[in-house]
Design a protein around this motif. Structure first.
Motif, short mmCIF file in Angstrom:
data_model
loop_
_atom_site.label_atom_id
_atom_site.label_comp_id
_atom_site.label_asym_id
_atom_site.label_seq_id
_atom_site.Cartn_x
_atom_site.Cartn_y
_atom_site.Cartn_z
N GLY A 1 3.48 -13.51 12.59
CA GLY A 1 4.28 -13.16 13.77
C GLY A 1 4.87 -11.76 13.73
O GLY A 1 5.05 -11.12 14.75
N LEU A 2 5.16 -11.27 12.54
CA LEU A 2 5.68 -9.90 12.39
C LEU A 2 4.64 -8.95 11.79
O LEU A 2 4.95 -7.81 11.50
N ASP A 3 3.43 -9.43 11.61
CA ASP A 3 2.39 -8.63 10.96
C ASP A 3 1.76 -7.68 11.97
O ASP A 3 0.61 -7.83 12.39
N THR A 4 2.55 -6.70 12.38
CA THR A 4 2.11 -5.73 13.38
C THR A 4 2.73 -4.36 13.08
O THR A 4 3.85 -4.29 12.56
N SER A 5 2.02 -3.32 13.40
CA SER A 5 2.54 -1.98 13.14
C SER A 5 3.73 -1.64 14.03
O SER A 5 4.48 -0.71 13.74
N THR A 6 3.94 -2.39 15.09
CA THR A 6 5.10 -2.16 15.97
C THR A 6 6.41 -2.25 15.18
O THR A 6 7.37 -1.55 15.49
N ILE A 7 6.42 -3.07 14.16
CA ILE A 7 7.64 -3.25 13.35
C ILE A 7 8.01 -1.96 12.61
O ILE A 7 9.15 -1.76 12.21
N LEU A 8 7.04 -1.06 12.46
CA LEU A 8 7.32 0.20 11.77
C LEU A 8 8.19 1.14 12.61
O LEU A 8 8.66 2.15 12.11
N THR A 9 8.42 0.80 13.87
CA THR A 9 9.28 1.62 14.71
C THR A 9 10.76 1.35 14.48
O THR A 9 11.62 2.08 14.98
N GLY B 1 -8.04 -21.25 -0.82
CA GLY B 1 -8.09 -20.25 -1.88
C GLY B 1 -7.92 -18.80 -1.46
O GLY B 1 -8.30 -17.90 -2.20
N LYS B 2 -7.36 -18.55 -0.28
CA LYS B 2 -7.19 -17.16 0.17
C LYS B 2 -6.12 -16.45 -0.65
O LYS B 2 -5.09 -17.02 -1.00
N GLN B 3 -6.38 -15.19 -0.96
CA GLN B 3 -5.40 -14.32 -1.61
C GLN B 3 -4.38 -13.89 -0.58
O GLN B 3 -4.74 -13.57 0.55
N HIS B 4 -3.12 -13.90 -0.93
CA HIS B 4 -2.07 -13.46 -0.02
C HIS B 4 -1.41 -12.19 -0.53
O HIS B 4 -1.37 -11.95 -1.74
N THR B 5 -0.91 -11.42 0.40
CA THR B 5 -0.26 -10.15 0.11
C THR B 5 1.13 -10.14 0.71
O THR B 5 1.32 -10.61 1.83
N LEU B 6 2.09 -9.62 -0.03
CA LEU B 6 3.45 -9.47 0.48
C LEU B 6 3.60 -8.03 0.96
O LEU B 6 3.37 -7.08 0.21
N LYS B 7 3.96 -7.89 2.25
CA LYS B 7 4.14 -6.57 2.84
C LYS B 7 5.64 -6.31 3.01
O LYS B 7 6.37 -7.16 3.49
N THR B 8 6.04 -5.14 2.59
CA THR B 8 7.40 -4.67 2.85
C THR B 8 7.29 -3.31 3.54
O THR B 8 6.20 -2.76 3.66
N ILE B 9 8.42 -2.80 3.97
CA ILE B 9 8.42 -1.52 4.68
C ILE B 9 9.29 -0.51 3.93
O ILE B 9 10.44 -0.81 3.60
N GLN B 10 8.70 0.64 3.63
CA GLN B 10 9.44 1.74 3.02
C GLN B 10 9.01 3.03 3.72
O GLN B 10 7.82 3.29 3.87
N ASN B 11 10.01 3.83 4.14
CA ASN B 11 9.72 5.10 4.82
C ASN B 11 8.75 4.93 5.99
O ASN B 11 7.81 5.70 6.14
N ASN B 12 8.96 3.90 6.76
CA ASN B 12 8.14 3.59 7.93
C ASN B 12 6.65 3.39 7.61
O ASN B 12 5.79 3.69 8.42
#
Length: 135
Positions: free
Chosen positions: A13-21, A116-127
């Motif tokens: 739901g938040l996995d979008t580049s719009t959140i970088l704004t 068995g899918k690999q998952h990744t944790l995304k955080t935001i730093q410096n946009n």
């Protein structure tokens, strides 16, 4: 987010580049679990990311990577089954094991779920998104 100071955990739901704004304070404690890591060392992913950037002049996201995997996987199953008939293709799809796509390996269970899918944790730093694979 006035007055809200708790971390936010999300899936697609938040996995979008719009959140970088968001400004740095707003995005400080946002954690997104994803199945796509464009920084992966997987050759399939590296080639996809390179070609995507050359073509579209931006980074691929979860949606473009899943769409790409979907089309490649369906094409493979249709070729293997020598058919486009869904009644023939669907059972073949459930037999897929460890098919390597840009979002990682795909193995289907008998009920059609992917396992068995690999998952990744995304955080935001410096946009920018920072990716860390979850073991």
């Amino acid at each position: 987010y006035k007055g809200f100071s708790q971390p936010i955990f999300s899936g697609d739901g938040l996995d979008t580049s719009t959140i970088l704004t968001l400004n740095e304070k707003q995005s400080k404690d946002i954690y997104i679990v994803s199945i796509f890591n464009p920084d992966s060392s997987n050759d399939t992913t590296l080639n996809f990311v390179k070609k995507f950037r050359e073509t579209y002049k931006k980074n691929p996201d979860i949606w473009s990577s899943q769409g790409y995997d979907c089309l490649k996987l369906i094409a493979k199953v249709m070729i293997d089954a020598k058919s486009c008939d869904p009644r023939i293709v669907a059972p073949q799809l459930k037999k897929i094991e460890n098919w390597r796509g840009v979002t990682g390996n795909h193995t289907f269970l008998e009920n059609g779920d992917v396992t068995g899918k690999q998952h990744t944790l995304k955080t935001i730093q410096n946009n920018k998104f920072i990716y860390k694979d979850i073991k």
